[in-house]
Motif scaffolding. Structure first.
Motif, PDB file in Angstrom:
ATOM      1  N   THR A 129       0.832  -1.203   0.000  1.00  0.00           N
ATOM      2  CA  THR A 129       0.000   0.000   0.000  1.00  0.00           C
ATOM      3  C   THR A 129       0.866   1.253   0.000  1.00  0.00           C
ATOM      4  O   THR A 129       0.600   2.210  -0.749  1.00  0.00           O
ATOM      5  CB  THR A 129      -0.940  -0.006   1.223  1.00  0.00           C
ATOM      6  OG1 THR A 129      -1.705  -1.207   1.218  1.00  0.00           O
ATOM      7  CG2 THR A 129      -1.874   1.191   1.211  1.00  0.00           C
ATOM      8  N   VAL A 130       1.904   1.279   0.813  1.00  0.00           N
ATOM      9  CA  VAL A 130       2.812   2.436   0.856  1.00  0.00           C
ATOM     10  C   VAL A 130       3.476   2.630  -0.504  1.00  0.00           C
ATOM     11  O   VAL A 130       3.571   3.760  -1.011  1.00  0.00           O
ATOM     12  CB  VAL A 130       3.862   2.263   1.986  1.00  0.00           C
ATOM     13  CG1 VAL A 130       4.974   3.298   1.865  1.00  0.00           C
ATOM     14  CG2 VAL A 130       3.188   2.349   3.342  1.00  0.00           C
ATOM     15  N   HIS A 131       3.909   1.538  -1.125  1.00  0.00           N
ATOM     16  CA  HIS A 131       4.525   1.644  -2.451  1.00  0.00           C
ATOM     17  C   HIS A 131       3.541   2.195  -3.482  1.00  0.00           C
ATOM     18  O   HIS A 131       3.906   3.027  -4.320  1.00  0.00           O
ATOM     19  CB  HIS A 131       5.069   0.282  -2.913  1.00  0.00           C
ATOM     20  CG  HIS A 131       6.405  -0.035  -2.343  1.00  0.00           C
ATOM     21  ND1 HIS A 131       6.568  -0.873  -1.280  1.00  0.00           N
ATOM     22  CD2 HIS A 131       7.654   0.395  -2.691  1.00  0.00           C
ATOM     23  CE1 HIS A 131       7.843  -0.965  -0.992  1.00  0.00           C
ATOM     24  NE2 HIS A 131       8.534  -0.200  -1.829  1.00  0.00           N
ATOM     25  N   LEU A 132       2.301   1.732  -3.438  1.00  0.00           N
ATOM     26  CA  LEU A 132       1.294   2.228  -4.383  1.00  0.00           C
ATOM     27  C   LEU A 132       1.020   3.714  -4.167  1.00  0.00           C
ATOM     28  O   LEU A 132       0.876   4.476  -5.131  1.00  0.00           O
ATOM     29  CB  LEU A 132      -0.003   1.423  -4.254  1.00  0.00           C
ATOM     30  CG  LEU A 132       0.031   0.012  -4.833  1.00  0.00           C
ATOM     31  CD1 LEU A 132      -1.266  -0.720  -4.516  1.00  0.00           C
ATOM     32  CD2 LEU A 132       0.251   0.055  -6.341  1.00  0.00           C
ATOM     33  N   VAL A 133       0.948   4.141  -2.918  1.00  0.00           N
ATOM     34  CA  VAL A 133       0.724   5.559  -2.620  1.00  0.00           C
ATOM     35  C   VAL A 133       1.891   6.391  -3.139  1.00  0.00           C
ATOM     36  O   VAL A 133       1.702   7.442  -3.774  1.00  0.00           O
ATOM     37  CB  VAL A 133       0.505   5.771  -1.101  1.00  0.00           C
ATOM     38  CG1 VAL A 133       0.573   7.244  -0.737  1.00  0.00           C
ATOM     39  CG2 VAL A 133      -0.825   5.176  -0.675  1.00  0.00           C
ATOM     40  N   LEU A 134       3.109   5.934  -2.898  1.00  0.00           N
ATOM     41  CA  LEU A 134       4.288   6.668  -3.384  1.00  0.00           C
ATOM     42  C   LEU A 134       4.320   6.702  -4.907  1.00  0.00           C
ATOM     43  O   LEU A 134       4.669   7.726  -5.510  1.00  0.00           O
ATOM     44  CB  LEU A 134       5.566   6.033  -2.833  1.00  0.00           C
ATOM     45  CG  LEU A 134       5.817   6.234  -1.338  1.00  0.00           C
ATOM     46  CD1 LEU A 134       7.038   5.441  -0.900  1.00  0.00           C
ATOM     47  CD2 LEU A 134       5.986   7.702  -1.005  1.00  0.00           C
ATOM     48  N   CYS A 149       1.700   6.581  -6.914  1.00  0.00           N
ATOM     49  CA  CYS A 149       0.647   7.512  -7.335  1.00  0.00           C
ATOM     50  C   CYS A 149       1.112   8.954  -7.154  1.00  0.00           C
ATOM     51  O   CYS A 149       0.874   9.812  -8.015  1.00  0.00           O
ATOM     52  CB  CYS A 149      -0.637   7.268  -6.546  1.00  0.00           C
ATOM     53  SG  CYS A 149      -1.483   5.757  -7.029  1.00  0.00           S
ATOM     54  N   LEU A 150       1.758   9.250  -6.047  1.00  0.00           N
ATOM     55  CA  LEU A 150       2.271  10.601  -5.811  1.00  0.00           C
ATOM     56  C   LEU A 150       3.312  10.981  -6.862  1.00  0.00           C
ATOM     57  O   LEU A 150       3.370  12.126  -7.314  1.00  0.00           O
ATOM     58  CB  LEU A 150       2.873  10.701  -4.407  1.00  0.00           C
ATOM     59  CG  LEU A 150       1.881  10.730  -3.243  1.00  0.00           C
ATOM     60  CD1 LEU A 150       2.627  10.692  -1.918  1.00  0.00           C
ATOM     61  CD2 LEU A 150       1.004  11.966  -3.311  1.00  0.00           C
ATOM     62  N   HIS A 151       4.128  10.029  -7.262  1.00  0.00           N
ATOM     63  CA  HIS A 151       5.154  10.281  -8.268  1.00  0.00           C
ATOM     64  C   HIS A 151       4.514  10.614  -9.621  1.00  0.00           C
ATOM     65  O   HIS A 151       4.970  11.509 -10.329  1.00  0.00           O
ATOM     66  CB  HIS A 151       6.076   9.065  -8.387  1.00  0.00           C
ATOM     67  CG  HIS A 151       7.140   9.230  -9.410  1.00  0.00           C
ATOM     68  ND1 HIS A 151       8.189  10.098  -9.244  1.00  0.00           N
ATOM     69  CD2 HIS A 151       7.309   8.652 -10.621  1.00  0.00           C
ATOM     70  CE1 HIS A 151       8.962  10.040 -10.308  1.00  0.00           C
ATOM     71  NE2 HIS A 151       8.447   9.155 -11.167  1.00  0.00           N
ATOM     72  N   GLN A 174       2.818  14.260  -9.825  1.00  0.00           N
ATOM     73  CA  GLN A 174       3.663  15.452  -9.657  1.00  0.00           C
ATOM     74  C   GLN A 174       4.088  16.017 -10.962  1.00  0.00           C
ATOM     75  O   GLN A 174       4.286  15.651 -11.957  1.00  0.00           O
ATOM     76  CB  GLN A 174       4.894  15.125  -8.829  1.00  0.00           C
ATOM     77  CG  GLN A 174       4.555  14.985  -7.394  1.00  0.00           C
ATOM     78  CD  GLN A 174       5.797  14.715  -6.550  1.00  0.00           C
ATOM     79  OE1 GLN A 174       6.857  14.401  -7.051  1.00  0.00           O
ATOM     80  NE2 GLN A 174       5.642  14.838  -5.262  1.00  0.00           N
TER      81      GLN A 174
END
Length: 175
Positions: free
Chosen positions: A163-168, A170-172, A175
């Motif tokens: 989940t953390v990897h997917l959030v990061l 998505c944020l990438h 931007q």
């Protein structure tokens, strides 16, 4: 003292014997003490309800057709069987005290299958009828779920990490 010897309290002994203080105890005077009794399957509509039998003792019940005993060795469960005194015309033949719902289990008999033990237990006496019931005791070990818990905890960490990897990720992209 005496209370500890019988696994009770001094207050219980005093109350049971109508005494107010330990100083009221007299030498050579009998003292009533509570004794642990076995549990039974006797129903509250039975003529011998509540059937209380103290550890290390036995009683005759159901018009002397049944003998029940109590022993700590039997996990404080009342053990009953046809009485040797059952010459009375009120008593069924020894083989006649068959457990209700079975073809081959008689009062006091036990059968085992896997880790379950089934006993034909005395359930009371009503209208010159001896009642029985099947008592099932499981001796199966309780499963240890600790290994399952640890594997699920590891699985939960994997989901969190994904989940953390997917959030990061998505944020990438945003931007």
């Amino acid at each position: 003292g005496i209370a500890q010897q019988y696994n009770t309290s001094a207050e219980t002994l005093l109350t049971l014997n109508g005494l107010t203080t330990p100083n009221d105890l007299k030498a050579d005077v009998p003292l009533d003490v509570p004794l642990k009794a076995c549990t039974s399957m006797v129903g509250n509509n039975s003529l011998d309800y509540p059937l209380l039998v103290s550890n290390g003792t036995y009683v005759f019940t159901a018009a002397n057709c049944v003998m029940c005993s109590c022993s700590a060795a039997n996990n404080w469960t009342l053990q009953c069987q046809s009485s040797l005194l059952n010459s009375s015309s009120l008593c069924p033949a020894k083989a006649a005290i068959q457990c209700e719902g079975t073809d081959s289990l008689y009062l006091g008999n036990t059968t085992s299958a896997a880790c379950n033990r089934t006993t034909c237990a005395y359930a009371g006496y009503i209208d010159q009828t001896i009642l029985t019931t099947l008592a099932l005791v499981s001796t199966c070990p309780v499963p240890d779920n600790s290994s399952l818990r640890f594997s699920l905890q590891g699985w939960n960490w994997n989901i969190l990490l994904i989940t953390v990897h997917l959030v990061l990720l998505c944020l990438h992209f945003f931007q």
